[in-house]
Design a protein around this motif. Sequence first.
Motif, PDB file in Angstrom:
ATOM      1  N   ILE A 172     -10.999  -8.975  -5.078  1.00 11.27           N
ATOM      2  CA  ILE A 172     -10.357  -9.664  -4.051  1.00 11.27           C
ATOM      3  C   ILE A 172      -9.018  -9.525  -4.241  1.00 11.27           C
ATOM      4  O   ILE A 172      -7.893  -9.444  -3.431  1.00 11.27           O
ATOM      5  CB  ILE A 172     -10.729 -11.202  -4.121  1.00 11.27           C
ATOM      6  CG1 ILE A 172     -12.202 -11.286  -3.608  1.00 11.27           C
ATOM      7  CG2 ILE A 172      -9.900 -12.018  -3.395  1.00 11.27           C
ATOM      8  CD1 ILE A 172     -12.743 -12.780  -3.903  1.00 11.27           C
ATOM      9  N   ILE A 173      -8.509  -9.913  -5.649  1.00 10.22           N
ATOM     10  CA  ILE A 173      -7.016  -9.791  -6.063  1.00 10.22           C
ATOM     11  C   ILE A 173      -6.502  -8.725  -5.667  1.00 10.22           C
ATOM     12  O   ILE A 173      -5.293  -8.446  -5.127  1.00 10.22           O
ATOM     13  CB  ILE A 173      -6.928 -10.296  -7.408  1.00 10.22           C
ATOM     14  CG1 ILE A 173      -7.210 -11.656  -7.726  1.00 10.22           C
ATOM     15  CG2 ILE A 173      -5.424 -10.124  -7.986  1.00 10.22           C
ATOM     16  CD1 ILE A 173      -6.287 -12.702  -6.754  1.00 10.22           C
ATOM     17  N   PRO A 209      -2.389  -9.663   1.841  1.00  8.68           N
ATOM     18  CA  PRO A 209      -2.563 -11.175   2.733  1.00  8.68           C
ATOM     19  C   PRO A 209      -2.669 -12.392   1.798  1.00  8.68           C
ATOM     20  O   PRO A 209      -2.161 -13.598   2.286  1.00  8.68           O
ATOM     21  CB  PRO A 209      -3.849 -10.793   3.469  1.00  8.68           C
ATOM     22  CG  PRO A 209      -4.504  -9.808   2.548  1.00  8.68           C
ATOM     23  CD  PRO A 209      -3.469  -8.922   2.160  1.00  8.68           C
ATOM     24  N   LEU A 210      -2.991 -12.272   0.619  1.00  9.82           N
ATOM     25  CA  LEU A 210      -3.053 -13.292  -0.521  1.00  9.82           C
ATOM     26  C   LEU A 210      -1.669 -13.707  -0.766  1.00  9.82           C
ATOM     27  O   LEU A 210      -1.236 -14.952  -0.703  1.00  9.82           O
ATOM     28  CB  LEU A 210      -3.964 -13.198  -1.570  1.00  9.82           C
ATOM     29  CG  LEU A 210      -5.671 -13.064  -1.357  1.00  9.82           C
ATOM     30  CD1 LEU A 210      -5.924 -12.586  -2.726  1.00  9.82           C
ATOM     31  CD2 LEU A 210      -6.063 -14.364  -0.878  1.00  9.82           C
ATOM     32  N   THR A 211      -0.720 -12.792  -0.928  1.00 10.60           N
ATOM     33  CA  THR A 211       0.734 -13.092  -1.153  1.00 10.60           C
ATOM     34  C   THR A 211       1.356 -13.733  -0.031  1.00 10.60           C
ATOM     35  O   THR A 211       2.157 -14.966  -0.363  1.00 10.60           O
ATOM     36  CB  THR A 211       1.379 -11.679  -1.477  1.00 10.60           C
ATOM     37  OG1 THR A 211       0.754 -11.189  -2.566  1.00 10.60           O
ATOM     38  CG2 THR A 211       2.927 -11.939  -1.720  1.00 10.60           C
ATOM     39  N   ILE A 217       0.360 -19.632  10.697  1.00 10.24           N
ATOM     40  CA  ILE A 217       0.194 -18.459   9.976  1.00 10.24           C
ATOM     41  C   ILE A 217      -0.608 -18.417   8.650  1.00 10.24           C
ATOM     42  O   ILE A 217      -1.708 -17.391   8.617  1.00 10.24           O
ATOM     43  CB  ILE A 217       1.492 -17.767   9.832  1.00 10.24           C
ATOM     44  CG1 ILE A 217       2.326 -17.778  11.210  1.00 10.24           C
ATOM     45  CG2 ILE A 217       1.304 -16.487   8.941  1.00 10.24           C
ATOM     46  CD1 ILE A 217       3.847 -17.344  11.184  1.00 10.24           C
ATOM     47  N   THR A 218      -0.480 -19.447   7.941  1.00  9.81           N
ATOM     48  CA  THR A 218      -1.064 -19.228   6.602  1.00  9.81           C
ATOM     49  C   THR A 218      -2.831 -19.415   6.768  1.00  9.81           C
ATOM     50  O   THR A 218      -3.378 -18.726   6.224  1.00  9.81           O
ATOM     51  CB  THR A 218      -0.854 -20.847   5.989  1.00  9.81           C
ATOM     52  OG1 THR A 218       0.564 -20.632   5.583  1.00  9.81           O
ATOM     53  CG2 THR A 218      -1.481 -20.587   4.384  1.00  9.81           C
ATOM     54  N   PRO A 219      -3.219 -20.410   7.818  1.00  6.37           N
ATOM     55  CA  PRO A 219      -4.640 -20.288   7.724  1.00  6.37           C
ATOM     56  C   PRO A 219      -5.256 -18.995   8.579  1.00  6.37           C
ATOM     57  O   PRO A 219      -6.385 -18.638   8.192  1.00  6.37           O
ATOM     58  CB  PRO A 219      -5.179 -21.555   8.720  1.00  6.37           C
ATOM     59  CG  PRO A 219      -3.918 -21.817   9.276  1.00  6.37           C
ATOM     60  CD  PRO A 219      -2.814 -21.629   8.317  1.00  6.37           C
ATOM     61  N   ILE A 220      -4.446 -18.345   9.227  1.00  4.85           N
ATOM     62  CA  ILE A 220      -4.902 -17.244   9.737  1.00  4.85           C
ATOM     63  C   ILE A 220      -4.884 -16.112   8.858  1.00  4.85           C
ATOM     64  O   ILE A 220      -5.995 -15.194   8.844  1.00  4.85           O
ATOM     65  CB  ILE A 220      -3.579 -16.838  11.034  1.00  4.85           C
ATOM     66  CG1 ILE A 220      -3.808 -17.680  12.192  1.00  4.85           C
ATOM     67  CG2 ILE A 220      -3.956 -15.189  11.382  1.00  4.85           C
ATOM     68  CD1 ILE A 220      -2.635 -17.292  13.384  1.00  4.85           C
ATOM     69  N   PHE A 221      -4.142 -15.950   7.852  1.00  4.70           N
ATOM     70  CA  PHE A 221      -4.255 -15.166   6.840  1.00  4.70           C
ATOM     71  C   PHE A 221      -5.603 -15.489   6.067  1.00  4.70           C
ATOM     72  O   PHE A 221      -5.992 -14.262   5.547  1.00  4.70           O
ATOM     73  CB  PHE A 221      -2.775 -15.118   6.112  1.00  4.70           C
ATOM     74  CG  PHE A 221      -1.937 -14.332   6.752  1.00  4.70           C
ATOM     75  CD1 PHE A 221      -2.084 -12.840   7.053  1.00  4.70           C
ATOM     76  CD2 PHE A 221      -0.534 -14.791   7.115  1.00  4.70           C
ATOM     77  CE1 PHE A 221      -1.171 -11.929   7.345  1.00  4.70           C
ATOM     78  CE2 PHE A 221       0.291 -13.871   7.531  1.00  4.70           C
ATOM     79  CZ  PHE A 221       0.024 -12.759   7.861  1.00  4.70           C
ATOM     80  N   LEU A 222      -5.787 -16.788   5.660  1.00  3.68           N
ATOM     81  CA  LEU A 222      -6.718 -17.141   5.011  1.00  3.68           C
ATOM     82  C   LEU A 222      -8.146 -16.708   5.820  1.00  3.68           C
ATOM     83  O   LEU A 222      -8.896 -15.864   4.783  1.00  3.68           O
ATOM     84  CB  LEU A 222      -6.780 -18.402   4.700  1.00  3.68           C
ATOM     85  CG  LEU A 222      -5.982 -19.219   3.574  1.00  3.68           C
ATOM     86  CD1 LEU A 222      -5.957 -20.568   3.541  1.00  3.68           C
ATOM     87  CD2 LEU A 222      -6.547 -18.752   2.378  1.00  3.68           C
ATOM     88  N   GLU A 230      -4.694   2.829   4.161  1.00  2.00           N
ATOM     89  CA  GLU A 230      -6.186   2.912   4.269  1.00  2.00           C
ATOM     90  C   GLU A 230      -6.629   2.057   3.229  1.00  2.00           C
ATOM     91  O   GLU A 230      -7.718   1.497   3.368  1.00  2.00           O
ATOM     92  CB  GLU A 230      -6.609   4.428   3.966  1.00  2.00           C
ATOM     93  CG  GLU A 230      -6.047   5.443   5.314  1.00  2.00           C
ATOM     94  CD  GLU A 230      -6.636   6.772   4.867  1.00  2.00           C
ATOM     95  OE1 GLU A 230      -7.114   7.431   5.790  1.00  2.00           O
ATOM     96  OE2 GLU A 230      -6.501   7.291   3.784  1.00  2.00           O
ATOM     97  N   ILE A 231      -5.973   1.719   1.948  1.00  2.00           N
ATOM     98  CA  ILE A 231      -6.559   1.045   1.019  1.00  2.00           C
ATOM     99  C   ILE A 231      -6.279  -0.359   1.181  1.00  2.00           C
ATOM    100  O   ILE A 231      -6.883  -1.307   1.235  1.00  2.00           O
ATOM    101  CB  ILE A 231      -6.119   1.629  -0.440  1.00  2.00           C
ATOM    102  CG1 ILE A 231      -7.021   2.896  -0.549  1.00  2.00           C
ATOM    103  CG2 ILE A 231      -6.933   0.703  -1.296  1.00  2.00           C
ATOM    104  CD1 ILE A 231      -6.462   3.639  -1.711  1.00  2.00           C
ATOM    105  N   PHE A 232      -4.903  -0.630   1.497  1.00  2.00           N
ATOM    106  CA  PHE A 232      -4.290  -1.923   1.119  1.00  2.00           C
ATOM    107  C   PHE A 232      -3.871  -2.490   2.733  1.00  2.00           C
ATOM    108  O   PHE A 232      -3.404  -3.617   2.625  1.00  2.00           O
ATOM    109  CB  PHE A 232      -3.161  -1.985   0.189  1.00  2.00           C
ATOM    110  CG  PHE A 232      -3.538  -1.504  -1.303  1.00  2.00           C
ATOM    111  CD1 PHE A 232      -4.380  -2.216  -1.886  1.00  2.00           C
ATOM    112  CD2 PHE A 232      -3.094  -0.235  -1.777  1.00  2.00           C
ATOM    113  CE1 PHE A 232      -4.854  -1.925  -3.208  1.00  2.00           C
ATOM    114  CE2 PHE A 232      -3.532   0.044  -2.874  1.00  2.00           C
ATOM    115  CZ  PHE A 232      -4.467  -0.672  -3.761  1.00  2.00           C
ATOM    116  N   MET A 233      -3.681  -1.968   3.620  1.00  2.00           N
ATOM    117  CA  MET A 233      -3.315  -2.301   4.912  1.00  2.00           C
ATOM    118  C   MET A 233      -4.461  -2.342   6.123  1.00  2.00           C
ATOM    119  O   MET A 233      -4.816  -3.461   6.506  1.00  2.00           O
ATOM    120  CB  MET A 233      -2.207  -1.507   5.335  1.00  2.00           C
ATOM    121  CG  MET A 233      -1.028  -1.619   4.634  1.00  2.00           C
ATOM    122  SD  MET A 233      -0.206  -3.507   4.510  1.00  2.00           S
ATOM    123  CE  MET A 233       0.421  -3.539   6.252  1.00  2.00           C
TER     124      MET A 233
END
Length: 346
Positions: free
Chosen positions: A79-80, A86-88, A127-132, A157-160
Amino acid sequence: MMLYVVLFFTFFSLFLYVLLGGADFGAGIVELFSSRNDRQLNRDTIYKVMGPVWEANHIWLIILIVILWIAFPVYFNIIIIYLHIPLTLVLLGITIRGVAFIFRHYDAVVGASQVWYNRMFRFSSLITPIFLGMCFGTLVSGKIVITEDYSETSFAEIFMFPWLNVFTILTGLFYASLCAFLASTLLIGETTGEIRKLYSKKSAIFTIVLVIMGGLLLAYGLWNKMVFVQDFLSNAYSLSAVSLSALILIPLWKAIKEQHSLLTRFYAGFQVLLVIFAAVNTHFPNLIITSTGDINMMDETAPDSVIRVLGISLIIGGGIILPGLFHLMKSFNMISIPKNITGEDD
């Protein structure tokens, strides 16, 4: 035995954060989509209700993160690492929202800066709950690319791409709709008179929006043959939970029209519980679906000695935190809301 205690607190923390943290975010969303004349009314009402307890809502997210970090390190690492962007953004949104919430009420100088504080609070609340929601959508989308050879795949491809696509955006919008529904529904019980009628109307509107977004999310997943959605609709328990949630809309709608504070809260909370159960039950314990297969969160858990200490700590901590939180919310929920708050906002 202690592993089940840890699992209980994991999903209990998730439930409380979706419910209380969601209502917290939803208050800003309700304010954002209010008319210009109602924004000052919403601002004053939200502050009187949220002011004493808003910081406490995020404790459940902290507890959830700590549990995953200690008890399920492999799951946590994925996850991290793969959702760090998105978590940032979520962390940034929570920070901006908290700063704006404080300064728009306690700034020593009341001037043009209030306009920016209000906008920061409202837009970060959306915006915050959308990213969550996008984070959860990513975990079950089957698009995560897990690799140690970064020469064959690009950064995007990996991170976006795994978290920035139609399915995850729809998931994020669904959670934002759920937040707005929760906030407007819970505020029915915190207000009286014409203000209660206003939030009753908003609750009915966001209920419709929530149903539409849920339908779009499932339809898109089914159309694109996404594994999670197909398994979701073929899982008897998950389908039963969703069906029950749909049936509850009938008494919920009636309670909203009658402005019944206790019943609206009960039905709203129960619906959140059913939605979480349906989503988690669909693939538990394989709660991460990658491009190459599933990740079982029960694989490579922490040693039994760590799980034992964590379980005992959660039991003791829960015995301390839960009564205190209940007392805090019960005490401050008795604050009365004026019936004739008026005014205009930017």
